[in-house]
Structures are given as C-alpha cells and as structure tokens.
Enzyme design. Sequence first.
Site, PDB file in Angstrom:
ATOM      1  N   ARG A   1       0.773  -1.384   0.384  1.00  0.00           N
ATOM      2  CA  ARG A   1      -0.098  -0.376   0.409  1.00  0.00           C
ATOM      3  C   ARG A   1       0.680   1.135  -0.014  1.00  0.00           C
ATOM      4  NH1 ARG A   1      -4.444   2.984   3.413  1.00  0.00           N
ATOM      5  NH2 ARG A   1      -5.901   3.432   2.465  1.00  0.00           N
TER       6      ARG A   1
ATOM      7  N   LYS B   1      -8.681   3.477  16.451  1.00  0.00           N
ATOM      8  CA  LYS B   1      -9.280   2.224  15.550  1.00  0.00           C
ATOM      9  C   LYS B   1      -7.489   2.548  15.263  1.00  0.00           C
ATOM     10  CE  LYS B   1     -10.517   0.774  11.293  1.00  0.00           C
ATOM     11  NZ  LYS B   1     -11.745   1.961  10.389  1.00  0.00           N
ATOM     12  N   TRP B   2      -6.848   1.044  15.981  1.00  0.00           N
ATOM     13  CA  TRP B   2      -5.417   0.949  15.619  1.00  0.00           C
ATOM     14  C   TRP B   2      -5.233  -0.181  14.552  1.00  0.00           C
ATOM     15  CZ3 TRP B   2      -0.916   0.982  19.404  1.00  0.00           C
ATOM     16  CH2 TRP B   2       0.231   0.393  18.678  1.00  0.00           C
TER      17      TRP B   2
ATOM     18  N   MET C   1      -3.845  -1.631  10.504  1.00  0.00           N
ATOM     19  CA  MET C   1      -2.134  -1.527  10.085  1.00  0.00           C
ATOM     20  C   MET C   1      -2.521  -2.504   8.656  1.00  0.00           C
ATOM     21  SD  MET C   1       0.226  -4.049  10.291  1.00  0.00           S
ATOM     22  CE  MET C   1       1.958  -5.199  10.385  1.00  0.00           C
TER      23      MET C   1
ATOM     24  N   CYS D   1      -7.171  -3.359  14.023  1.00  0.00           N
ATOM     25  CA  CYS D   1      -7.655  -3.737  12.798  1.00  0.00           C
ATOM     26  C   CYS D   1      -6.590  -3.873  11.985  1.00  0.00           C
ATOM     27  CB  CYS D   1      -8.496  -2.392  11.816  1.00  0.00           C
ATOM     28  SG  CYS D   1      -8.716  -2.183  10.735  1.00  0.00           S
ATOM     29  N   SER D   2      -6.642  -4.543  10.908  1.00  0.00           N
ATOM     30  CA  SER D   2      -5.135  -4.236   9.923  1.00  0.00           C
ATOM     31  C   SER D   2      -5.992  -4.596   8.658  1.00  0.00           C
ATOM     32  CB  SER D   2      -4.531  -5.443   9.923  1.00  0.00           C
ATOM     33  OG  SER D   2      -3.502  -5.889   9.587  1.00  0.00           O
ATOM     34  N   GLY D   3      -6.234  -3.528   8.011  1.00  0.00           N
ATOM     35  CA  GLY D   3      -7.090  -4.179   6.331  1.00  0.00           C
ATOM     36  C   GLY D   3      -8.073  -4.746   6.983  1.00  0.00           C
TER      37      GLY D   3
ATOM     38  N   ASP E   1      -7.497 -12.003  16.301  1.00  0.00           N
ATOM     39  CA  ASP E   1      -6.892 -13.176  16.781  1.00  0.00           C
ATOM     40  C   ASP E   1      -7.006 -12.522  18.636  1.00  0.00           C
ATOM     41  OD1 ASP E   1      -4.022 -11.911  17.954  1.00  0.00           O
ATOM     42  OD2 ASP E   1      -3.822 -11.566  15.861  1.00  0.00           O
TER      43      ASP E   1
ATOM     44  N   GLU F   1     -34.829   6.398   5.823  1.00  0.00           N
ATOM     45  CA  GLU F   1     -33.409   5.577   6.585  1.00  0.00           C
ATOM     46  C   GLU F   1     -33.783   6.224   7.744  1.00  0.00           C
ATOM     47  OE1 GLU F   1     -30.812   4.904   2.060  1.00  0.00           O
ATOM     48  OE2 GLU F   1     -31.457   6.515   3.135  1.00  0.00           O
TER      49      GLU F   1
HETATM   50  C1  DGJ Z   1      -8.572  -0.219   6.459  1.00  0.00           C
HETATM   51  C2  DGJ Z   1      -9.431  -0.292   7.204  1.00  0.00           C
HETATM   52  O1  DGJ Z   1      -9.667  -1.588   7.261  1.00  0.00           O
HETATM   53  C3  DGJ Z   1     -10.171   0.459   7.100  1.00  0.00           C
HETATM   54  O2  DGJ Z   1     -11.282   0.399   7.316  1.00  0.00           O
HETATM   55  C4  DGJ Z   1     -10.028   2.214   7.062  1.00  0.00           C
HETATM   56  O3  DGJ Z   1      -9.925   2.794   8.502  1.00  0.00           O
HETATM   57  C5  DGJ Z   1      -8.881   1.762   5.956  1.00  0.00           C
HETATM   58  N1  DGJ Z   1      -7.548   1.392   6.515  1.00  0.00           N
HETATM   59  C6  DGJ Z   1      -7.651   3.637   6.624  1.00  0.00           C
HETATM   60  O4  DGJ Z   1      -6.584   3.541   5.423  1.00  0.00           O
END
Ligand code: DGJ
Length: 726
Positions: free
Chosen positions: A442, A475-476, A478, A525-527, A533, A613
């Site tokens: 990326r 929101k961490w 990676m 979060c990692s993408g 895990d 909505e």
């Molecule tokens: C990947 C995350 O999973 C998305 O939710 C978002 O925060 C993007 N990265 C941002 O670059």
Amino acid sequence: MIVLDKENRVFTLHTQNTTYQMKADRHSILLHTYYGPRISGGDLSDLIQYADRGFSPNPNEVGDARDYSLDTLPQEYSSCGVGDFRIPSIEFEPEDGSRLADLRYTGYELYRGKYCLEDLPAFWGGEEWETLVIRMRDTAAKMVVELYYGVLEERDLITRAVRVVNQGAETVRLQRCASLCLDFQRDDLDFITFDGCHTMERCPSRAPLRPGIQSVNSLRGTSSHHHNPFVILCDREANEDYGLCYGAMLVYSGNFQAAAERTQLENNRLVLGIDPYNFCFTLAPGESFTAPEAALVCSPRGFGQMSRQFHRALREHLIRDPYHGKRRPVLMNNWEATYFDFTADRLVEIAKGAQGLGIELFVMDDGWFGSRDTDLSGLGDWSVNLNKLPGGLEALVPRIQALGMGFGLWIEPEMVSENSLLYREHPDWALGVPGRPQTRGRSQLVLDFSRREVRDYIYGAMQKILDGASISYLKWDMNRSLSDVWSASLPASRQGEVYHRYVLGVYDILERLRRDYPELLIEGCSGGGGRFDAGMLYYTPQIWCSDNTDAVDRLRIQYGTSFCYPVSAVGSHVSVSPNEQNGRVTSMETRGTVAMSGTFGYEMDLSKCTQEERETIKRQTAFFKEHYGLIQQGDYYRLSDPFTAPFTAWEHVSPDGREALVSLVTGPTQAAAPFRRLRLKGLDPKLKYQVNGEGACPGDVLMEAGWPLPMPWGDHQSMQLYLSAL
Ligand code: DGJ
C-alpha cells in the site's frame, strides 16, 4: 480439577465436560495418554500399545526392547532428532551444532490461580483457575522446558504455554518452540481451518486428514487474512450439535503455524505455535524464551458447544477491564462516507446527520494528519493536518461532542510513508536490509517496532494526541504485511528474533496505552480482519472484522469468525447500498440485522439518508441497545451454514434461557419457494415464549417443530424474532 497420582506420575486435568491426561513413564518420557469427554480417571497409559515397528528406533537405555520407541508413543511435547520422526515441538542448537532435543520429565508444580506470561497476552483470572507446571530437561544441552497448563474448569478451557531456559554454560540457538503439541491415537479426524483473503476472511474449510502433514500458517508478521491461528480437529461426523471436536487457538498476533500430521501408524498429531521460518532466538547461559499461550476447548457435543465455551472464556478471561463487561458505544465512522476527502465542516455535517439517531461515538478515520490526502503519503507524521482541520482536534472534538457524541480517532502507528517527515529524518527506522530495495505494501513501509527508540518516539506522538483532546476510542490499523524483515539493532546472528520482537513491540505499545489511558476503547484492525486473533483481543476488545461491509458476504465472514470469537469482538457496521466492495444491493433492515451481530455502528454519510432510512436507523440503534446484554453476553447458536443453506440464521440466547433473539437472512429469491421451518436452539423446552410480543409458543415446539420462514420476496431479506419467556 487437577488430580495427581504421584506414585505413578500421572497428571489428570478435569474440566466440567472433559479430561486431559499425561504421564511420565519409567524412562521419564512424558506420554500424552488422553484428551476427550470427561472420564473418571485412572492411569490411561495402560491403554497404550507397544509393538516393534520397523525403522522406529529405540532410546539407548531400553537396550533391545524394540517395542519402545518415541516414534510410536503419544508424546506430550515432542522432541527432535532422537527417534520421533513426526513434527517436532522444539529444536535447538548448542555450540556443537547438533539439533537434538531429548526431553525427560524432572518434576512438577501445582497451584491455584493462573500463571502469567511476561510481555505476552494470556488468559487471566484468580481462584477459578488451577495451574500445573511440568518440568522437562535435555540433560546434554542443559536445556529446561517448562510446560504450563491453566485449567478453567467451568469453561472446559485448558491453556498451555512453554518456557525454555538455558541452564548450561554455552549459548544455545532456539529454532523452534511450539506452544502446543497434541497426539491422538486415532486415525479418523477431520481438520478444519479458517481461510480467506483481504475482504473475505475466516471461511471454514474442512477435510479428512490424509497421510502426511497438512498445515496452515502465516509468514506475514501478523496472523493474517489468509489463515487464522485457530483450528479444529473433529470426528468425521461432527456437526454443530453432535460429535467430538477439539478447538485450538494461539493467543498471538504474528507468524504462526498450525500443523496436523497423520502419521505412518495412522495416528494424528497437532502442533501449534510460532512458525519456524526465520525464527531463531539466541539464549545465552541463564536466558529464557517464552512461547505464546495456546488454548484448547474439547467439546463432546459438537461445534456449537465448543464455540460457546470459547466465547465465554474469551469474554470473561481474556478481554480485560473495563471493556470485558462495559457496554461499548454505537459508533459511526467516516471512512466509507468520505475516504480521504473531508474537512472539519464536512465531518461536523456528517455528525449532525447522525444526531438523534442513537449514535454515541463519531470516529474520524484515515486522512486527518500530516500530508495524508491519499494513501501515498503522511504515515508517521502524527500531527493534525491544519488545512483540513483548522484549529486541530482541540477545535473539532468539542464541535462533535456538542452534538452529543464522543470522539474517536484512527491511527496506524506501525507504518511510515516514504513521503513523510518521519521517514526523511529516520529512513533507517523502517524494516529493511541495507543494500536492498525495500518492498512496498500500500505504498508504505513498516517501522521497526522491535526497536525501543522507534516505539518510544511513536508512543510519544500518540500521547501528544491523546493528551491534547478528549478522545475515548482509537482504531489501531495496520495495512500491510511485513517484508524485508531485518533490524539495524540486532547483529546478524540474531536477525531470527526480529519477527517475534516486532510483535512484542506492538504489545508493548498497546500495554502502555492501557496503563496510561485505562478508559480508552481500542478497536484493532488490519485492513479489516488481517490480525483478528486472541492476542490482539487481550489489548483491543473489539477488532474490525473485515473491510468487506456487504451484509451478504459478511454473513459468511461472521459465521466463520464465530467458531472461535465472541460477537462482542466483531467490529461490524452498516454501510451504503449498493455496497462499495461488491456493488450488491441490500435493504437497510438486512444490513442492520447483520451488523448488530457485532459491535454495531454505521459507516456511511448519515446526512444523506432519507427520512425513512433515518427512522430505520433510529429503530435499529434503539433495538440494539435494548438487547445489548443478550446479543453481546448471550450464548451464540449457529442455526444454518451460509455456505450451503438457502438462508443464514443465528440466535443469541440469554444464559437463563428466558430470552432469545433469532436473526435470519434469506438467500437469492425464488418463485414457488419450498415451505421451510427454522428449528431454534438453546431454549427451555418447558417454557412458553412470546415471539415478537405475541402468542405463547412452547420452547420444545420452537426447537423441534420449528418456526415457519417467511416466503422470499426479493433477495436477501431479513427477519428478527425476539423471544421472551412468559
Ligand atoms: C483499512 C481499514 O480496514 C479501513 O476501515 C480504513 O480504516 C482504511 N484502512 C483506512 O486507510
């Protein structure tokens, strides 16, 4: 309950429904004698058969007793190079270059409470646990191996960890150190793994074990989208409600390997731990290495029971205060609403759109810092982009709070863009081998989190942000895998430590955050779900489950995830239709039904919603909050398999069985649809239930005769039934 037969050196670990046993035999070999449904005990080594098998060698001290071989006996923690040719659990190399490990039992320790692991995530707790430590030793290399067992009886959970100590006078190189080894004296097991890719994570895959080694792993430096560090071995006929199954998870967020072997004698072995690729720890005299924790649940009654035991154990004994009990906010995140294209006014407009809808937290995602207008630049420069956000967070946060919402922030601390001030100042802080061009992912590089000074700098920058504004959620993220793994801080001989030290570095920062900001809610979060895990869950009680927000794909992703991980861990949002990842059109009802089987939130521009909505969203957030306890702490039942069934259904049942929420999403529509009924689970057969506030339907009728499904009209319609006992 751990029962000790000192005389015969038999250790029996009983949980509510299962029994696990090992025995140090007359040669001090630690034999694995049983793991399965609870039994009364005794010495199950009597059941082991001894027979001479060609090419299965014999330890020196047994002389010509050819029927005694490490190659044929079930081992508790397999050795290497001394006659067991199945997957080794451990490998080390003293200065003479040999690669043998001959482990013999030397003693044990037993105590109430749970052992702790230094610098690593692990299940926690008090008197409800018992700990057994077994000591083994390789005499020639003077290496001690301590096997740790934690027993959480009520949850049928057995945790394991391994500590290796170099007690010799020489340096030893540790090349493999699994967290768990499990030998089965049977030949008829299926192996289930949870596989996928970015935006399609954790899809179950099941196959009978065939001769040889079948394994899943990650060499990405994270647990990965591709395979999860959770696997199941089970009876061929096991299903949700029947059959014996064994779930094994690794509480770790880096490279892993789960390898199952069907051996020459048609027995099975499972080994789970850090992948041996590029793993080598140098242990000087007196030094030790601790392998990450693994955890096992055996269920004699199918996958459903196994999952519910894992869910409870993770919720109650892995996720930590304050969030293992506390309600988490319903949030809205601006990522799919704006991507990088926003200003403070635009965000406030979106937040205004969320006002009055029951949203409690506004999360500003990627793009708020440095020169971050695209994903080509800015990572590492953790100061607010004042062109986008004039006055910084100090100005923006109060504007959001004035709308009645808390404020949350996205960050990607482990990364650096080459186009950033940080990289220009410290190019050597990125992982990479001098003289070789680095591989981009990326368009970014990975910071060397194995280095203290790098971590200190990043943590300082994070503190500045967190101290400067009222931020209640982080929101961490990676967004790439590790490559070019090499650290300037270690000599050539120790480069095999970098992968693991990197993970320890991530844990170090997360632990500092917890120490300094105990109320901060962190979402991993990692993408999406690239690092979903149990290791991460120890620090981040929820994890963004997938970058795929399409409700229908999510049915499959969340189904696979549910085999191990509880609903309270699953980050899940409603986004726009047509969906931005696959163009599918679904109704707001269906999107809400799926997202509320998770932490729940919205990821769309709520200022653009129609009045209809808005009314739906209001109803959804109110419904979710009303049933929060049931959804997040209730028992989870999978009612159908979205990979094969014409509809997907699942159910949350309160621990006392008096309340339940059934959710269902139909598949593609069909004319002349068959008449179908949904058989519920987990209810009290003797109670009568109101369904959506009406009637008095007996629990046994709902479970045995079922509830009629609505006739499909359009694709992927949803239905929710709320049941309460009269
Ligand atoms: C990947 C995350 O999973 C998305 O939710 C978002 O925060 C993007 N990265 C941002 O670059």
